[in-house]
Motif scaffolding. Structure first.
Motif, PDB file in Angstrom:
ATOM      1  N   UNK A 125      46.634 -37.007  37.147  1.00 51.94           N
ATOM      2  CA  UNK A 125      47.150 -37.023  35.768  1.00 51.94           C
ATOM      3  C   UNK A 125      46.413 -38.000  34.849  1.00 51.94           C
ATOM      4  N   UNK A 126      46.108 -39.195  35.345  1.00 46.70           N
ATOM      5  CA  UNK A 126      45.436 -40.176  34.491  1.00 46.70           C
ATOM      6  C   UNK A 126      44.042 -39.697  34.090  1.00 46.70           C
ATOM      7  N   UNK A 158      27.644 -39.547  38.519  1.00 46.58           N
ATOM      8  CA  UNK A 158      28.060 -40.075  39.816  1.00 46.58           C
ATOM      9  C   UNK A 158      29.462 -40.682  39.654  1.00 46.58           C
ATOM     10  N   UNK A 159      29.983 -41.267  40.709  1.00 49.11           N
ATOM     11  CA  UNK A 159      31.369 -41.747  40.697  1.00 49.11           C
ATOM     12  C   UNK A 159      31.587 -42.798  39.608  1.00 49.11           C
ATOM     13  N   UNK A 160      30.769 -43.829  39.614  1.00 52.63           N
ATOM     14  CA  UNK A 160      30.946 -44.898  38.630  1.00 52.63           C
ATOM     15  C   UNK A 160      30.597 -44.437  37.222  1.00 52.63           C
ATOM     16  N   UNK A 210      40.886 -48.306  35.548  1.00 55.16           N
ATOM     17  CA  UNK A 210      42.133 -48.587  36.253  1.00 55.16           C
ATOM     18  C   UNK A 210      42.597 -47.427  37.135  1.00 55.16           C
ATOM     19  N   UNK A 211      41.974 -46.276  36.963  1.00 57.26           N
ATOM     20  CA  UNK A 211      42.372 -45.091  37.747  1.00 57.26           C
ATOM     21  C   UNK A 211      41.303 -44.706  38.755  1.00 57.26           C
ATOM     22  N   UNK A 251      40.915 -41.096  41.069  1.00 58.21           N
ATOM     23  CA  UNK A 251      39.756 -40.195  41.061  1.00 58.21           C
ATOM     24  C   UNK A 251      39.170 -40.072  42.459  1.00 58.21           C
ATOM     25  N   UNK A 252      39.070 -41.175  43.169  1.00 57.31           N
ATOM     26  CA  UNK A 252      38.489 -41.154  44.507  1.00 57.31           C
ATOM     27  C   UNK A 252      39.305 -40.288  45.452  1.00 57.31           C
ATOM     28  N   UNK A 253      40.618 -40.446  45.416  1.00 55.43           N
ATOM     29  CA  UNK A 253      41.463 -39.634  46.292  1.00 55.43           C
ATOM     30  C   UNK A 253      41.384 -38.155  45.934  1.00 55.43           C
ATOM     31  N   UNK A 254      41.289 -37.865  44.644  1.00 50.61           N
ATOM     32  CA  UNK A 254      41.152 -36.468  44.213  1.00 50.61           C
ATOM     33  C   UNK A 254      39.847 -35.880  44.755  1.00 50.61           C
TER      34      UNK A 254
END
Length: 311
Positions: free
Chosen positions: A18-19, A97-99, A109-110, A114-117
């Motif tokens: 959601x975030x 990329x991720x960052x 802060x989220x 994002x990583x878990x998704x």
């Protein structure tokens, strides 16, 4: 669009981050407001129209119709619902990329959400897409996604891999003791995406973003501006089409991988004349890149090829 559409199908089955989606919606509304203001739309009307603007939902109508048909044959599926969205797809299409994606959306802060998704997207793609339905591009993406998640937090991947055998063996390559690069396919795509992201930003003249990305490697905003000014003295535009993205415009020299733990990389900029005389060269620090999940450069430089080779 096969690969991206397949990813959108899988993403529609995942729980909403959601975030992240709220950040996407804010960005979409900011763009829409700016466009309407530029078009002279009155303020009150802008406020009314903006309520209909939200985050991207690829294939929404197609997937809803397909799911309704599926539920006719499998009634218990009515207990679930699809939720079309574009998080992984957006990362891929923007070569983030991720960052970089966290920075793009301003969601520091989220980061964990994002990583878990992404870990769930990796698991779903790897377990649910049949091997015979995977093209080369999708195999690259699955491997890259596993590489990114594992680099940031290996426990998320290990958690489900230890619960059973993954569907695709090539997505989780064996960790050889003498191997400098544990996941060659994933690391290659990580580097390729990082470099093409810079091509895309350069084409859009987002010099500030380029400076933020590359200041640590000695390419500040000012130096990027000078490099691009020099480019535009010779060429009108930087192309970002399919040919510009092709493997012909990107190369890796692995000759010093085992001795120095680096890759020498080269990304060529595609110009309208086909001169291919400008680009990025640098050395990828393989140990730091695999530890952090983002590309760490050394000896990084941008400019005309003949000048870079002299350096």
């Amino acid at each position: 669009t096969y690969t991206m559409d397949l990813i959108s199908m899988v993403e529609a089955t995942l729980e909403d981050p959601k975030q992240v989606l709220r950040a996407q919606e804010r960005a979409a509304r900011d763009r829409a407001m700016a466009e309407m203001k530029a078009d002279g739309v009155e303020y009150e009307e802008r406020l009314e129209r903006i309520q209909d603007v939200t985050y991207e939902k690829p294939l929404e109508d197609l997937l809803d119709a397909a799911f309704d048909k599926y539920c006719q044959e499998v009634p218990w599926a009515n207990d679930y619902q699809l939720s079309p969205k574009s998080v992984l797809r957006d990362m891929l299409e923007s070569a983030s990329d991720f960052k970089g994606y966290i920075q793009k959306l301003g969601i520091a802060r989220s980061e964990g959400i994002l990583l878990r998704y992404l870990a769930e997207a990796y698991r779903s793609l790897d377990r649910t897409v049949p091997i015979e339905k995977r093209d080369e591009r999708l195999r690259d993406i699955i491997s890259w996604l596993g590489f990114v998640v594992r680099s940031v937090d290996s426990s998320l991947v290990d958690e489900w891999e230890n619960a059973g055998n993954p569907a695709a063996l090539d997505a989780t390559p064996p960790q050889g003791i003498d191997e400098v690069v544990a996941d060659r396919r994933g690391c290659t795509l990580l580097v390729r995406n990082a470099l093409f992201r810079r091509v895309t930003l350069a084409a859009r003249e987002h010099v500030r973003d380029l400076g933020e990305l590359d200041d640590d490697w000695g390419m500040s905003e000012i130096r990027w501006q000078k490099a691009l000014d020099a480019y535009h003295e010779q060429h009108e535009e930087i192309l970002t089409d399919g040919d510009a993205r092709s493997a012909a415009m990107f190369s890796i020299d692995e000759s010093d991988e085992k001795t120095a733990h680096v890759w020498h990389v080269h990304q060529i900029f595609a110009d309208e004349d086909g001169d291919h005389d400008f680009g990025i060269m640098g050395d990828v620090d393989l140990d730091a890149t695999q530890d952090g999940g983002e590309v760490i450069f050394k000896n990084y430089r941008v400019g005309f090829i003949e000048d870079l080779l002299e350096d």
